[in-house]
Design a protein around this motif. Structure first.
Motif, PDB file in Angstrom:
ATOM      1  N   ALA A 143     -21.897  35.755   9.426  1.00 12.60           N
ATOM      2  CA  ALA A 143     -21.564  36.721   8.372  1.00 12.60           C
ATOM      3  C   ALA A 143     -20.202  36.440   7.740  1.00 12.60           C
ATOM      4  N   CYS A 144     -19.377  35.645   8.419  1.00 10.40           N
ATOM      5  CA  CYS A 144     -17.988  35.500   7.982  1.00 10.40           C
ATOM      6  C   CYS A 144     -17.837  34.391   6.935  1.00 10.40           C
ATOM      7  N   PRO A 145     -17.417  34.747   5.729  1.00 16.82           N
ATOM      8  CA  PRO A 145     -17.298  33.730   4.679  1.00 16.82           C
ATOM      9  C   PRO A 145     -16.244  32.673   5.009  1.00 16.82           C
ATOM     10  N   ILE A 146     -15.211  33.053   5.727  1.00 22.91           N
ATOM     11  CA  ILE A 146     -14.155  32.075   6.026  1.00 22.91           C
ATOM     12  C   ILE A 146     -14.688  31.039   7.017  1.00 22.91           C
ATOM     13  N   PRO A 165     -15.050  34.572  13.842  1.00 25.90           N
ATOM     14  CA  PRO A 165     -14.506  35.931  13.955  1.00 25.90           C
ATOM     15  C   PRO A 165     -14.086  36.309  15.370  1.00 25.90           C
ATOM     16  N   ARG A 217     -10.327  34.877  17.606  1.00 26.59           N
ATOM     17  CA  ARG A 217      -9.046  35.574  17.798  1.00 26.59           C
ATOM     18  C   ARG A 217      -9.229  36.819  18.676  1.00 26.59           C
ATOM     19  N   CYS A 267      -7.969  36.432   8.158  1.00 24.11           N
ATOM     20  CA  CYS A 267      -9.139  37.322   8.116  1.00 24.11           C
ATOM     21  C   CYS A 267      -8.916  38.295   6.979  1.00 24.11           C
ATOM     22  N   ASN A 268      -9.962  38.499   6.172  1.00 22.18           N
ATOM     23  CA  ASN A 268      -9.851  39.407   5.026  1.00 22.18           C
ATOM     24  C   ASN A 268     -10.054  40.873   5.391  1.00 22.18           C
ATOM     25  N   LEU A 269     -10.276  41.157   6.658  1.00 25.90           N
ATOM     26  CA  LEU A 269     -10.580  42.527   7.094  1.00 25.90           C
ATOM     27  C   LEU A 269     -11.756  43.114   6.307  1.00 25.90           C
ATOM     28  N   CYS A 270     -12.694  42.240   5.932  1.00 29.35           N
ATOM     29  CA  CYS A 270     -13.793  42.710   5.077  1.00 29.35           C
ATOM     30  C   CYS A 270     -14.872  43.424   5.879  1.00 29.35           C
ATOM     31  N   ARG A 271     -14.884  43.217   7.169  1.00 34.38           N
ATOM     32  CA  ARG A 271     -15.809  43.878   8.109  1.00 34.38           C
ATOM     33  C   ARG A 271     -17.273  43.508   7.886  1.00 34.38           C
ATOM     34  N   ARG A 272     -17.470  42.378   7.260  1.00 35.13           N
ATOM     35  CA  ARG A 272     -18.841  41.903   7.125  1.00 35.13           C
ATOM     36  C   ARG A 272     -19.384  41.517   8.505  1.00 35.13           C
ATOM     37  N   CYS A 273     -18.499  40.973   9.335  1.00 33.86           N
ATOM     38  CA  CYS A 273     -18.907  40.592  10.683  1.00 33.86           C
ATOM     39  C   CYS A 273     -19.343  41.821  11.475  1.00 33.86           C
ATOM     40  N   ALA A 303     -12.738  42.650  12.675  1.00 35.13           N
ATOM     41  CA  ALA A 303     -11.759  42.947  11.635  1.00 35.13           C
ATOM     42  C   ALA A 303     -10.742  43.948  12.164  1.00 35.13           C
TER      43      ALA A 303
HETATM   44  S1  SF4 Z   1     -13.535  40.751   8.633  1.00 35.46           S
HETATM   45 FE1  SF4 Z   1     -14.939  39.479   9.780  1.00 35.46          FE
HETATM   46  S2  SF4 Z   1     -16.246  38.545   8.237  1.00 35.46           S
HETATM   47 FE2  SF4 Z   1     -14.469  39.351   7.159  1.00 35.46          FE
HETATM   48  S3  SF4 Z   1     -13.037  37.645   7.073  1.00 35.46           S
HETATM   49 FE3  SF4 Z   1     -12.510  38.797   8.914  1.00 35.46          FE
HETATM   50  S4  SF4 Z   1     -13.669  37.834  10.554  1.00 35.46           S
HETATM   51 FE4  SF4 Z   1     -14.567  37.119   8.624  1.00 35.46          FE
END
Ligand code: SF4
Ligand code: SF4
Lengths: 311, 534
Positions: free
Chosen positions: B116-119, B131, B134, B174-180, B191
């Motif tokens: 799920a993590c774009p990075i 994800p 860390r 991490c973008n803290l996007c919470r997609r993971c 996140a």
């Molecule tokens: S919140 Fe999760 S999916 Fe989004 S960038 Fe961070 S580790 Fe990746």
């Protein structure tokens, strides 16, 4: 003598399991209110919003409206999730093919045990005309479902063990993770052997369980049959007691992960019941050490929040 | 591609990067950007920076200076452990205690979240960016060094200053996007753990990227805005915007300031006033045309909706949120409406929900809803054909996945964009991908961080934008509009378009949502969207 030992361990295992589960449940439920950290889709959102992940925050002046909360919406997600591990199936098929049989096997074993316990109570305490048909049903269902549960559980646990040893997961696997799976394989394996070799109609095990709930510690089985039954009971009882002390207690945590975190979207309405709790939490002392926080261990959250930051 | 072999590598090979990306091994983009060797060169970190700061990978976000003495090394380790303990204290961390413990205790390390993590994906699945990588380090440090549990139970790790400093750096990958978190079968949230690491660093150790702390929340609290705008400057700027907007629209407007008793206090991200003046101008045009009773505030902080604390520090967060509410209270407004800024939405509506009480508990509404209701009321005369160009919509994570505001922006687009012109990105809505600027990245650009973010975090969004327009001509004269109703996302999308030169090469342009409304207003001179690259 051996079976008496099995009775004692079974009682202890069940009691410990219950106490540990309750303690765990209490631990999670007693945690303080936290800031909202919901994650959409929130399954209980009404008005068709759950389907696309919408929330009441999409509504005009949402704070003036009654919130539509659908219990059915939650069940629609929760029940398949618990039974079939839908999230895992959707996002990690490889693991699901191992984890699903493991969990489903566990449910079957747990379910059949509960059925036999209930059957034992009926047989032990209710009149014959009720007890006889119940015993018949239990005897009919238990070997089939119990056997299937053990086999699925073992297959799943072996699959999970191998997956944990795979290149992908090895580095993230602690010895305890492997031990847990071996424990399952051993406890389920011994039980399966005991049942297949000496107790195909589950008569020994149902007698044992009926005795257990009626506190009749009479020996069940003799020679190697009794020994194997004792061994399987002891291993299962120890496993039962062990589960809630490990991260496998996620079956309790998951309830809170959904209800208190992911789906916890109840707003703090002006003058509502949450405000008092929030004020109490804001009056708690802060001890964070970074200079910009300005905490001294006595100042509260409110104090450090309201301090003049313009200088 | 260089990557760590193990979680245990975190403290090993001091001074060496643990991971490095070879840009030529990255997944190529869709046409016309599919020739990887024609992409811009990934700027390298300078030797001086590698010398001075803790090195994790190809870039540096936090600037943690390498300790020079044993005392400095110990300070890093002890500060981290002390902060970690505080995360488990009700007093110090009631704000996140339950979600935090849940994620610490219940990860099954199953790697379900990795896809799920774009990075992680755009890095070519580099282990460092997984994800759970860390999270696992944090967990092992906690169980081994705070709880003193046997490593056989939770895994082993060595703890030294390098581990700590790198882990803090890694929390800014991490973008803290919470997609993971959305995909986790157990409900664990990587996140959140990134954010809690950031909190230890900021709230206990005073370590934070300058852009979000010194030049961000501290500046905002001191002078009124992270842009540095004081109340006087903001009023001047808005006056200028009113004039400029009137010239473009042919409608005279005067943005109201400090109108006591107004219905609505509108709070913009002040970045809009500086970088995209057409956005506040468009809001004023629409609100005035709809006859709303509204006002801006010229009180310090009241004209800047940003709240960077949501990314790294609960106290800084609370300070700004309370100030926003206090200003609304002073004006006696009925509700606060948040302009096009995702994190400001989430900060004041959702997170501050458990901070604001009594007369500070003033209702907050998304401008997506306010604008949708204006459209629904029929008060604006709209001509969709003025927006006769392809439009795609970026969903800011804070609005969709974290607030469930998904349909109002689509309803608006339906009303102002001709049929067949709108194309959804895949995936979209609550399953969207972050723009790549989330969690502060959009405003962070030290060393070569900007390059890193374009190659690693923004690349997935750029890929989505290109895919959304694949059935369109990519000729630069055929203009295409990426609608991003969030200031930070807009900044990030502007930066990606610039990096890949996508305006010049493919006619990809970007802007907000309210601009599309004004562009379709019959009473407005045609051509509000000017297609000039700013
Ligand atoms: S919140 Fe999760 S999916 Fe989004 S960038 Fe961070 S580790 Fe990746
Ligand atoms: S966070 Fe969830 S999905 Fe990710 S590894 Fe842990 S349990 Fe699996």
């Amino acid at each position: 003598m051996m079976t008496t030992f099995a009775y004692v361990v079974a009682y202890l295992g069940l009691v410990f399991f219950l106490i540990a589960c309750i303690a765990r449940f209490m631990m999670w439920s007693k945690m303080p209110m936290h800031v909202r950290w919901e994650l959409y889709p929130v399954a209980h959102e009404g008005g068709g919003k759950a389907a696309y992940g919408g929330s009441y925050l999409e509504d005009t002046e949402w704070w003036t409206k009654k919130r539509e909360v659908s219990l059915f919406g939650e069940l629609k997600v929760m029940v398949p999730e618990i039974l079939f591990l839908v999230a895992l199936r959707e996002h990690n098929k490889k693991l699901w093919t191992r984890s699903f049989p493991f969990h489903f096997g566990l449910y079957l074993v747990g379910g059949v045990t509960a059925l036999m316990l209930a059957g034992g109570l009926v047989v032990g305490y209710l009149p014959e005309n009720i007890a006889a048909p119940v015993a018949k049903i239990v005897n009919l269902v238990a070997p089939f479902l119990g056997g299937a549960g053990l086999v699925l559980g073992i297959i799943g646990a072996i699959g999970l063990f191998m997956r944990r040893r795979s290149r992908a997961l090895r580095d993230y696997t602690a010895p305890a993770d492997l031990f847990n799976l071996v424990f399952f394989i051993a406890a389920f394996g011994v039980s399966l052997v005991s049942l297949v070799v000496y107790d195909r109609d589950f008569s020994m095990v149902t007698t044992f369980i009926t005795n257990l709930v009626t506190f009749d510690l009479a020996p069940v089985g003799a020679g190697p049959a009794g020994l194997l039954l004792t061994l399987s009971v002891v291993l299962l009882a120890l496993l039962t007691a062990y589960i809630p002390t490990t991260h496998m207690s996620h079956f309790i945590g998951k309830y809170f992960a959904y209800h208190s975190i992911r789906w916890s979207d109840e707003p703090n309405l002006a003058g509502g019941r949450q405000e008092g709790t929030i004020q109490e939490l804001l009056s708690r002392p802060v001890t964070w050490s970074a200079p910009h926080i300005g905490a001294d261990g006595k100042k509260s959250w409110l104090d450090v929040t309201l301090e003049d930051q313009t200088k | 591609m260089k990557q760590p072999n193990s979680v245990k590598d975190m403290g090993k090979n001091p001074g060496e990067p643990l991971a490095q990306i070879n840009q030529y091994e990255q997944i190529p983009l869709p046409p016309p950007f599919d020739k990887i060797d024609e992409e811009p060169e990934f700027a390298q970190l300078s030797d001086a920076a590698r010398e001075k700061y803790v090195v994790l990978d190809d870039t540096i976000a936090v600037n943690i200076e390498k300790p020079k003495t044993k005392e400095e090394e110990d300070k890093l380790v002890n500060g981290f452990l002390s902060g970690l303990e505080k995360l488990f204290s009700v007093d110090d961390n009631w704000t996140f205690l339950q979600p935090f413990e849940m994620s610490m205790e219940h990860c099954a390390k199953c790697h379900t979240c990795s896809d799920a993590c774009p990075i992680f994906q755009e890095s070519g699945e580099n282990e460092l960016y997984r994800p759970v990588y860390r999270s696992e380090i944090l967990r092992r440090i906690y169980f081994k060094y705070v709880k003193k549990a046997s490593p056989s139970l939770h895994g082993d790790i060595d703890l030294n200053w390098e581990t700590v400093a790198r882990l803090i750096e890694l929390s800014y990958r991490c973008n803290l996007c919470r997609r993971c978190a959305q995909t986790c079968p157990i409900g664990a949230d990587n996140a959140l753990l990134s954010r809690e690491i950031r909190k230890i660093a900021s709230m206990e150790m005073g370590i934070v990227p300058k852009e979000i702390h010194d030049d961000g929340s501290v500046l905002q609290l001191r002078v009124g805005s992270s842009t540095g705008m004081t109340p006087m400057i903001v009023k001047d700027n808005i006056e200028f915007i009113d004039e400029d907007t009137a010239e473009r629209t042919g409608i005279t407007i005067e943005t109201p300031f400090d109108k006591v008793g107004a219905d609505i206090l509108l709070i913009h991200n002040a970045g809009e006033i500086m970088a995209w003046p057409e956005n506040p101008g468009a809001f004023a045009t629409v609100f005035e045309a709809a006859g709303l009773s509204w006002t801006l505030s010229s009180d310090a902080i009241g004209y800047d909706g940003i709240n960077y604390g949501v990314w790294y520090d609960d106290v800084q967060f609370a300070r700004v949120a309370v100030r926003h509410a206090a200003i609304a209270k002073k004006l006696g407004v009925r509700k606060i409406v948040l302009g096009e800024c995702g994190h400001a939405h989430k900060a004041l509506t959702v997170i501050a929900d458990k901070v604001l009480t009594g007369d500070l508990n003033i209702p907050r509404e998304s401008s997506m809803v306010t604008l949708r209701d204006i459209i629904r009321s029929g008060v604006l005369k709209l001509d969709k054909s003025r927006n006769d160009f392809p439009v795609t919509l970026h969903d800011p994570c804070n609005l969709v996945r974290l607030m469930g505001i998904v349909s109002p922006q689509r309803e608006i687009i339906d009303a102002v964009v001709p049929e067949g012109r709108f194309r959804e990105m895949a995936p979209h809505g609550v399953e969207n991908y972050c723009c790549g600027g989330g969690s502060g990245f959009a405003i962070m650009s030290g060393h070569n961080f900007k390059d890193w973010r374009h190659r690693m975090t923004g690349r997935r969004k750029f890929r989505q934008i290109l895919n959304a327009f694949q059935d369109e001509s990519m000729d630069p004269s055929h203009m295409k509009y990426v609608c991003a109703p969030c200031s930070n996302c807009k900044g990030q999308i502007r930066d990606i378009i610039t990096y890949y030169d996508a305006f010049e090469k493919a006619g990809i342009y970007y802007g907000g949502l309210v601009e599309l409304i004004v562009n379709a207003m019959v009473d407005v001179k045609p051509g509000f969207i000017d297609w000039e690259w700013h």
